[in-house]
Enzyme design. Structure first.
Site, PDB file in Angstrom:
ATOM      1  N   HIS A  62      93.387  23.494 -15.816  1.00  0.00           N
ATOM      2  CA  HIS A  62      92.972  22.267 -15.205  1.00  0.00           C
ATOM      3  C   HIS A  62      91.422  22.743 -14.854  1.00  0.00           C
ATOM      4  CE1 HIS A  62      96.480  20.078 -14.797  1.00  0.00           C
ATOM      5  NE2 HIS A  62      97.014  20.976 -14.083  1.00  0.00           N
ATOM      6  N   ARG A  68      78.114  19.803  -4.127  1.00  0.00           N
ATOM      7  CA  ARG A  68      77.414  21.126  -4.512  1.00  0.00           C
ATOM      8  C   ARG A  68      76.556  20.998  -5.969  1.00  0.00           C
ATOM      9  NH1 ARG A  68      81.057  22.931  -8.419  1.00  0.00           N
ATOM     10  NH2 ARG A  68      83.111  22.494  -7.557  1.00  0.00           N
TER      11      ARG A  68
HETATM   12  P1  ADP Z   1      83.010  23.023 -11.525  1.00  0.00           P
HETATM   13  O1  ADP Z   1      83.825  21.783 -11.092  1.00  0.00           O
HETATM   14  O2  ADP Z   1      81.570  23.318 -10.816  1.00  0.00           O
HETATM   15  O3  ADP Z   1      82.795  22.691 -13.041  1.00  0.00           O
HETATM   16  P2  ADP Z   1      85.520  24.593 -11.534  1.00  0.00           P
HETATM   17  O4  ADP Z   1      86.124  23.324 -11.617  1.00  0.00           O
HETATM   18  O5  ADP Z   1      85.800  25.545 -12.564  1.00  0.00           O
HETATM   19  O6  ADP Z   1      83.799  24.356 -11.213  1.00  0.00           O
HETATM   20  O7  ADP Z   1      85.708  25.064 -10.191  1.00  0.00           O
HETATM   21  C1  ADP Z   1      85.583  24.656  -9.271  1.00  0.00           C
HETATM   22  C2  ADP Z   1      84.927  25.349  -7.935  1.00  0.00           C
HETATM   23  O8  ADP Z   1      85.576  26.711  -7.632  1.00  0.00           O
HETATM   24  C3  ADP Z   1      83.621  25.988  -8.769  1.00  0.00           C
HETATM   25  O9  ADP Z   1      82.700  25.705  -7.556  1.00  0.00           O
HETATM   26  C4  ADP Z   1      83.750  27.522  -8.738  1.00  0.00           C
HETATM   27  O10 ADP Z   1      82.731  28.334  -8.403  1.00  0.00           O
HETATM   28  C5  ADP Z   1      84.879  27.670  -7.883  1.00  0.00           C
HETATM   29  N1  ADP Z   1      85.703  28.795  -8.468  1.00  0.00           N
HETATM   30  C6  ADP Z   1      86.524  28.454  -9.588  1.00  0.00           C
HETATM   31  N2  ADP Z   1      87.129  29.701  -9.816  1.00  0.00           N
HETATM   32  C7  ADP Z   1      86.646  30.747  -8.788  1.00  0.00           C
HETATM   33  C8  ADP Z   1      87.043  31.784  -8.278  1.00  0.00           C
HETATM   34  N3  ADP Z   1      87.968  32.407  -9.154  1.00  0.00           N
HETATM   35  N4  ADP Z   1      86.399  32.445  -7.486  1.00  0.00           N
HETATM   36  C9  ADP Z   1      85.734  31.689  -6.509  1.00  0.00           C
HETATM   37  N5  ADP Z   1      85.228  30.493  -6.973  1.00  0.00           N
HETATM   38  C10 ADP Z   1      85.926  29.775  -8.000  1.00  0.00           C
HETATM   39  P1  ADP Z   2      90.221  20.236  -8.465  1.00  0.00           P
HETATM   40  O1  ADP Z   2      89.697  19.771  -6.831  1.00  0.00           O
HETATM   41  O2  ADP Z   2      90.933  21.320  -8.542  1.00  0.00           O
HETATM   42  O3  ADP Z   2      89.037  20.256  -9.323  1.00  0.00           O
HETATM   43  P2  ADP Z   2      90.898  17.442  -9.310  1.00  0.00           P
HETATM   44  O4  ADP Z   2      91.268  16.383  -8.552  1.00  0.00           O
HETATM   45  O5  ADP Z   2      89.475  17.297  -9.505  1.00  0.00           O
HETATM   46  O6  ADP Z   2      91.064  18.784  -8.438  1.00  0.00           O
HETATM   47  O7  ADP Z   2      91.385  17.506 -10.540  1.00  0.00           O
HETATM   48  C1  ADP Z   2      91.309  18.639 -11.487  1.00  0.00           C
HETATM   49  C2  ADP Z   2      91.976  18.231 -12.838  1.00  0.00           C
HETATM   50  O8  ADP Z   2      93.381  17.952 -12.865  1.00  0.00           O
HETATM   51  C3  ADP Z   2      91.140  17.079 -13.514  1.00  0.00           C
HETATM   52  O9  ADP Z   2      90.175  17.399 -14.098  1.00  0.00           O
HETATM   53  C4  ADP Z   2      92.378  16.659 -14.437  1.00  0.00           C
HETATM   54  O10 ADP Z   2      92.176  17.376 -15.634  1.00  0.00           O
HETATM   55  C5  ADP Z   2      93.621  16.801 -13.616  1.00  0.00           C
HETATM   56  N1  ADP Z   2      93.976  15.712 -12.916  1.00  0.00           N
HETATM   57  C6  ADP Z   2      93.572  15.506 -11.801  1.00  0.00           C
HETATM   58  N2  ADP Z   2      94.381  14.276 -11.258  1.00  0.00           N
HETATM   59  C7  ADP Z   2      95.167  14.001 -12.259  1.00  0.00           C
HETATM   60  C8  ADP Z   2      96.097  12.742 -12.393  1.00  0.00           C
HETATM   61  N3  ADP Z   2      96.355  12.018 -11.450  1.00  0.00           N
HETATM   62  N4  ADP Z   2      96.600  12.862 -13.727  1.00  0.00           N
HETATM   63  C9  ADP Z   2      96.239  13.480 -14.609  1.00  0.00           C
HETATM   64  N5  ADP Z   2      95.495  14.572 -14.723  1.00  0.00           N
HETATM   65  C10 ADP Z   2      94.874  14.788 -13.307  1.00  0.00           C
END
Ligand code: ADP
Ligand code: ADP
Ligand code: MG
Length: 499
Positions: free
Chosen positions: A236, A293
């Site tokens: 994810h 952010r």
């Molecule tokens: P983004 O949504 O900006 O593309 P990610 O979905 O990969 O980034 O991660 C969500 C957030 O969590 C980002 O701000 C990232 O810096 C932070 N994050 C992810 N992995 C780590 C980690 N191992 N340690 C600290 N922060 C993390």
């Molecule tokens: P995070 O805060 O960890 O980024 P998100 O809600 O943005 O959580 O979800 C991260 C990822 O999980 C999405 O980019 C998608 O790939 C998957 N995901 C989230 N919600 C769903 C859903 N309802 N059905 C299928 N995949 C999902």
């Protein structure tokens, strides 16, 4: 209020990224670093640097008071949190402001509303934003939730309200598993995020992750800077991002953009932010969450719009009204970013640590590398294993893909396993090229053998031949004349020395 000096409360590529824009604006910078980062590039780049503690981030990059004191002592008037670490911590934003400093980001109130997936859903409910079918409150009665799950339809996704970074989610395939998965999800959420609130959503089986960049100022103006397609994910978490998306039409773009502006408006948002949507096979889009952010993948948006998002963040924090209007914005060309992680795609993308024995960046037209390392440096084990972000920009998508393949081929990293080879696999995959892919891409198409055997990868083919040769000698109990003794790990040992 004019900002003259910024303390950047972060490390690595994003600290450098922020400092570069600050420098262009004539703003001085203060770096902070843990004892593991003494030699880091962001420390050398900044006008001043302050050591803030031992390597573990809890004792350094997450120490709110130490960071604020350092800013005050060095005469900074603002703090930029980057992404990760304290960037989405409302308490930090509040304390920065209480100390008389400017927080380069949204208000503490916006951060706390959007930091909770449930509070976010509640806030946007008045704005007519499409939502994934589900239950938009913390589940207390599991039996009741189980009845609701039947109405929503399986598979169901259980999500932690306070989750992030791809953590805190559980898929439930059928009703029999519901109660057990629910109990697990609650206790996991409690221990991982200190908040056991979970809710359920319909699990969209073949979704695309498409997000919209927004910018808002302190005067109520909010713009959308189009979409980023981020469906290529492992665990994810994103590895390849691009803008624009190959499947979004102008009408859909406008609808998503306006929905994103509504989400931002629902929490009186100012600063740079990202509204994430999930898109189903029929191209219906649903609000997922808002990240308050600068996003890791912001460069692709910068490339296609020509807007420097960090400069905009700084000007917004100073209280300036946005100088751009929605009608001024348009998309030019195509940008793709890959995240070069110190991870082994052949071993389930597990982090790989070690020294960058060779480290040579790709160069030439349309290439942007955001990184924080140099040849000879160690990738510290304490932090996120991202080595670099490689972004290419070209006139259209086919040219961008070809350019990315060229850049990957030029990128020379040895001493550590990286996601470069995997990203090259993505670039040549027919599903990626056609634009018809979803978040299951890795699961559906990728396996480690795809790396060694990929066409055009002459080195890998040679490595495979040599390995076969070695095995032959092993079987015969003879020493291999071709390979040094320590290289008997097969193709991966060769991959390591890829140049
Ligand atoms: P983004 O949504 O900006 O593309 P990610 O979905 O990969 O980034 O991660 C969500 C957030 O969590 C980002 O701000 C990232 O810096 C932070 N994050 C992810 N992995 C780590 C980690 N191992 N340690 C600290 N922060 C993390
Ligand atoms: P995070 O805060 O960890 O980024 P998100 O809600 O943005 O959580 O979800 C991260 C990822 O999980 C999405 O980019 C998608 O790939 C998957 N995901 C989230 N919600 C769903 C859903 N309802 N059905 C299928 N995949 C999902
Ligand atoms: Mg997300």
């Amino acid at each position: 209020m004019k900002i003259n000096k910024i303390l950047v409360a972060n490390r690595g590529e994003i600290a450098l990224r922020v400092m570069r824009s600050a420098r262009e604006m004539g703003i001085k910078t203060v770096a902070v670093y843990s004892e593991a980062d003494r030699q880091a590039l962001h420390v050398r780049y900044a006008d001043e640097a302050v050591c803030i503690g031992p390597p573990p981030s809890a004792q350094s990059y997450l120490q709110m008071d130490t960071l604020i004191e350092a800013a005050l002592r060095r005469g900074a008037d603002a703090i930029h949190p980057g992404y990760g670490f304290l960037s989405e911590n409302a308490e930090f934003a509040r304390r920065v402001e209480a100390a008389g400093l400017i927080f380069i980001g949204p208000s503490p109130e916006s951060i706390s509303v959007m930091g909770s997936k449930l509070a976010a859903k509640a806030a946007v409910s008045k704005y007519n934003i499409p939502m994934v079918p589900g239950v938009a409150h913390a589940i207390e009665d599991i039996e009741e939730a189980k009845r609701e799950a039947v109405l929503i339809g399986y598979p169901i996704l259980i999500k932690a309200s306070a989750g992030g970074g791809g953590k805190g989610m559980r898929i439930v395939e059928n009703e029999e598993d519901f109660v057990e998965q629910m109990n697990r999800a609650i206790s996991e959420a409690q221990s991982a995020f200190g908040d056991g609130s979970v809710f359920i959503e319909k699990f969209i089986t073949s979704p695309k992750h498409i997000e919209i960049q927004v910018l808002g100022d302190k005067h109520g103006n909010i713009l959308y800077l189009f979409e980023r397609e981020c469906s290529i994910q492992r665990r994810h978490q994103k590895v390849v991002e691009e803008a624009p998306s190959a499947v979004v039409s102008p009408a859909m773009r406008q609808a998503m953009g306006e929905a994103a502006v509504g989400v931002a408006r629902s929490c009186n948002y100012y600063g740079a932010g990202t509204v994430e949507f999930i898109v189903d096979e029929q191209l219906n889009f649903y609000f997922l969450e808002m990240n308050t952010r600068l996003q890791v993948e912001h460069p692709v948006t910068e490339e296609i719009t020509g807007v420097d998002l960090v400069k905009e963040q700084i000007k917004i924090a100073e209280g300036q009204p946005l100088a751009i209007r929605q009608e001024d914005l348009s998309i030019r060309g195509h940008a793709i970013e890959i995240r070069v992680y110190a991870e082994d795609p052949k071993n389930n993308f597990l982090p790989d640590i070690g020294q960058l024995k060779t480290y040579r960046r790709p160069q030439g037209p349309g290439i942007r590398v955001d990184d924080g390392f140099e040849e000879g440096m160690e990738i510290p084990i304490y932090y996120d294993p991202m080595i670099a972000k490689l972004t290419v920009y070209a006139k259209d998508r086919p040219e961008a893909i070809a350019r990315m393949r060229r850049a990957i081929a030029e990128y020379q990293i040895t001493g550590i396993e990286t996601t470069l080879g995997f990203c090259d696999f993505v670039m040549q995959h027919e599903a990626f090229i056609s634009g018809k892919f979803d978040t299951n891409f890795v699961q559906k198409y990728f396996s480690p053998d795809k790396l060694a055997g990929s066409p055009g990868n002459a080195e890998a083919e040679i490595a495979a031949l040599l390995t076969a040769h070695l095995m032959e000698h092993k079987k015969n109990g003879t020493a291999n004349p071709l390979l040094p003794v320590q290289s008997n790990k097969g193709p991966s040992a060769w991959k390591k020395n890829r140049t």
